[in-house]
Design a protein around this motif. Sequence first.
Motif, PDB file in Angstrom:
ATOM      1  N   TYR A 120       0.860  -1.178   0.000  1.00 43.64           N
ATOM      2  CA  TYR A 120       0.000   0.000   0.000  1.00 43.64           C
ATOM      3  C   TYR A 120       0.898   1.230   0.000  1.00 43.64           C
ATOM      4  O   TYR A 120       1.866   1.292   0.762  1.00 43.64           O
ATOM      5  N   SER A 121       0.588   2.201  -0.832  1.00 40.42           N
ATOM      6  CA  SER A 121       1.345   3.448  -0.868  1.00 40.42           C
ATOM      7  C   SER A 121       0.386   4.606  -0.628  1.00 40.42           C
ATOM      8  O   SER A 121      -0.661   4.694  -1.279  1.00 40.42           O
ATOM      9  N   GLY A 122       0.755   5.472   0.283  1.00 41.77           N
ATOM     10  CA  GLY A 122      -0.068   6.634   0.580  1.00 41.77           C
ATOM     11  C   GLY A 122       0.074   7.722  -0.467  1.00 41.77           C
ATOM     12  O   GLY A 122       0.939   7.676  -1.334  1.00 41.77           O
ATOM     13  N   ARG A 123      -0.759   8.704  -0.357  1.00 42.78           N
ATOM     14  CA  ARG A 123      -0.747   9.825  -1.291  1.00 42.78           C
ATOM     15  C   ARG A 123       0.341  10.810  -0.883  1.00 42.78           C
ATOM     16  O   ARG A 123       0.646  10.959   0.292  1.00 42.78           O
ATOM     17  N   ARG A 138      -0.269   6.268  -5.702  1.00 42.70           N
ATOM     18  CA  ARG A 138      -0.029   5.025  -6.438  1.00 42.70           C
ATOM     19  C   ARG A 138      -1.083   4.003  -6.046  1.00 42.70           C
ATOM     20  O   ARG A 138      -1.518   3.958  -4.896  1.00 42.70           O
ATOM     21  N   GLY A 139      -1.437   3.159  -6.993  1.00 45.79           N
ATOM     22  CA  GLY A 139      -2.360   2.070  -6.692  1.00 45.79           C
ATOM     23  C   GLY A 139      -1.663   1.002  -5.867  1.00 45.79           C
ATOM     24  O   GLY A 139      -0.439   0.908  -5.828  1.00 45.79           O
ATOM     25  N   SER A 140      -2.456   0.193  -5.188  1.00 45.32           N
ATOM     26  CA  SER A 140      -1.891  -0.917  -4.416  1.00 45.32           C
ATOM     27  C   SER A 140      -1.226  -1.898  -5.365  1.00 45.32           C
ATOM     28  O   SER A 140      -1.525  -1.948  -6.556  1.00 45.32           O
ATOM     29  N   GLU A 141      -0.332  -2.695  -4.822  1.00 42.90           N
ATOM     30  CA  GLU A 141       0.423  -3.646  -5.629  1.00 42.90           C
ATOM     31  C   GLU A 141       0.415  -4.994  -4.929  1.00 42.90           C
ATOM     32  O   GLU A 141       0.571  -5.073  -3.713  1.00 42.90           O
ATOM     33  N   SER A 142       0.220  -6.052  -5.689  1.00 45.54           N
ATOM     34  CA  SER A 142       0.329  -7.400  -5.127  1.00 45.54           C
ATOM     35  C   SER A 142       1.174  -8.247  -6.073  1.00 45.54           C
ATOM     36  O   SER A 142       1.142  -8.059  -7.288  1.00 45.54           O
ATOM     37  N   ARG A 143       1.936  -9.144  -5.489  1.00 47.15           N
ATOM     38  CA  ARG A 143       2.812 -10.018  -6.273  1.00 47.15           C
ATOM     39  C   ARG A 143       2.724 -11.439  -5.742  1.00 47.15           C
ATOM     40  O   ARG A 143       2.649 -11.662  -4.540  1.00 47.15           O
ATOM     41  N   ALA A 164       2.368 -10.034 -11.174  1.00 50.31           N
ATOM     42  CA  ALA A 164       2.271  -8.744 -10.487  1.00 50.31           C
ATOM     43  C   ALA A 164       0.981  -8.064 -10.910  1.00 50.31           C
ATOM     44  O   ALA A 164       0.653  -8.022 -12.098  1.00 50.31           O
ATOM     45  N   MET A 165       0.235  -7.563  -9.937  1.00 51.60           N
ATOM     46  CA  MET A 165      -1.022  -6.870 -10.202  1.00 51.60           C
ATOM     47  C   MET A 165      -0.958  -5.485  -9.541  1.00 51.60           C
ATOM     48  O   MET A 165      -0.495  -5.369  -8.413  1.00 51.60           O
ATOM     49  N   PHE A 166      -1.400  -4.471 -10.277  1.00 49.58           N
ATOM     50  CA  PHE A 166      -1.296  -3.101  -9.800  1.00 49.58           C
ATOM     51  C   PHE A 166      -2.669  -2.432  -9.842  1.00 49.58           C
ATOM     52  O   PHE A 166      -3.403  -2.576 -10.818  1.00 49.58           O
ATOM     53  N   GLY A 167      -2.982  -1.675  -8.797  1.00 47.51           N
ATOM     54  CA  GLY A 167      -4.190  -0.873  -8.788  1.00 47.51           C
ATOM     55  C   GLY A 167      -3.982   0.383  -9.620  1.00 47.51           C
ATOM     56  O   GLY A 167      -2.889   0.659 -10.112  1.00 47.51           O
TER      57      GLY A 167
END
Length: 174
Positions: A120-123, A138-143, A164-167
């Motif tokens: 999770y990345s904040g604004r 940034r959108g959330s990221e999962s791997r 890898a999946m990105f929001g």
Amino acid sequence: PVAVVLPIARGITIDIGTAWASAEVRGGAERSTISGLTDTQLRASWTLGSDAVVITAGMNLPTGRSTVTESQIDAAGLIGNDFLAFPISNMGTGFGGTGGVAVARPFGEWNVGIGGSLRYSGRYEPFEIGGQRVQYERGSESRLRAGADRPVPGGRLSLGATLAMFGADAARGT
């Protein structure tokens, strides 16, 4: 870069790292400079068994400069330039958090592993242009990663795959 690794207990470590970055661009009478402390990364790892399972959690603490002014854009662009490949690619990106788990086991002559992580990345506000700050999230990221290896005559065979999946990223609300 500065890093400290602290073993807390058997299989548990905490590490913390940050760096100082500086760039200067001169072009005739024009000059663009930026320098300072980068964000601080704090991570904890817990290893279970003999490296069979590793659990990690990390945070990006916003100790670095995450907003650059128009006069600093040229210098900041050099820090993050992929072509120049500096070891520090930015000064700050705001708060963020990551968690992950990895498992590895032997199966016959093969070693097989799988791991997953979420980020999770904040604004934050990367640019201040004309007195206005541009907000970016940034959108959330999962791997998900899987791999296997085994000895072969004269070396080792390694196979791996990463999903890898990105929001969706958002800048200025779009």
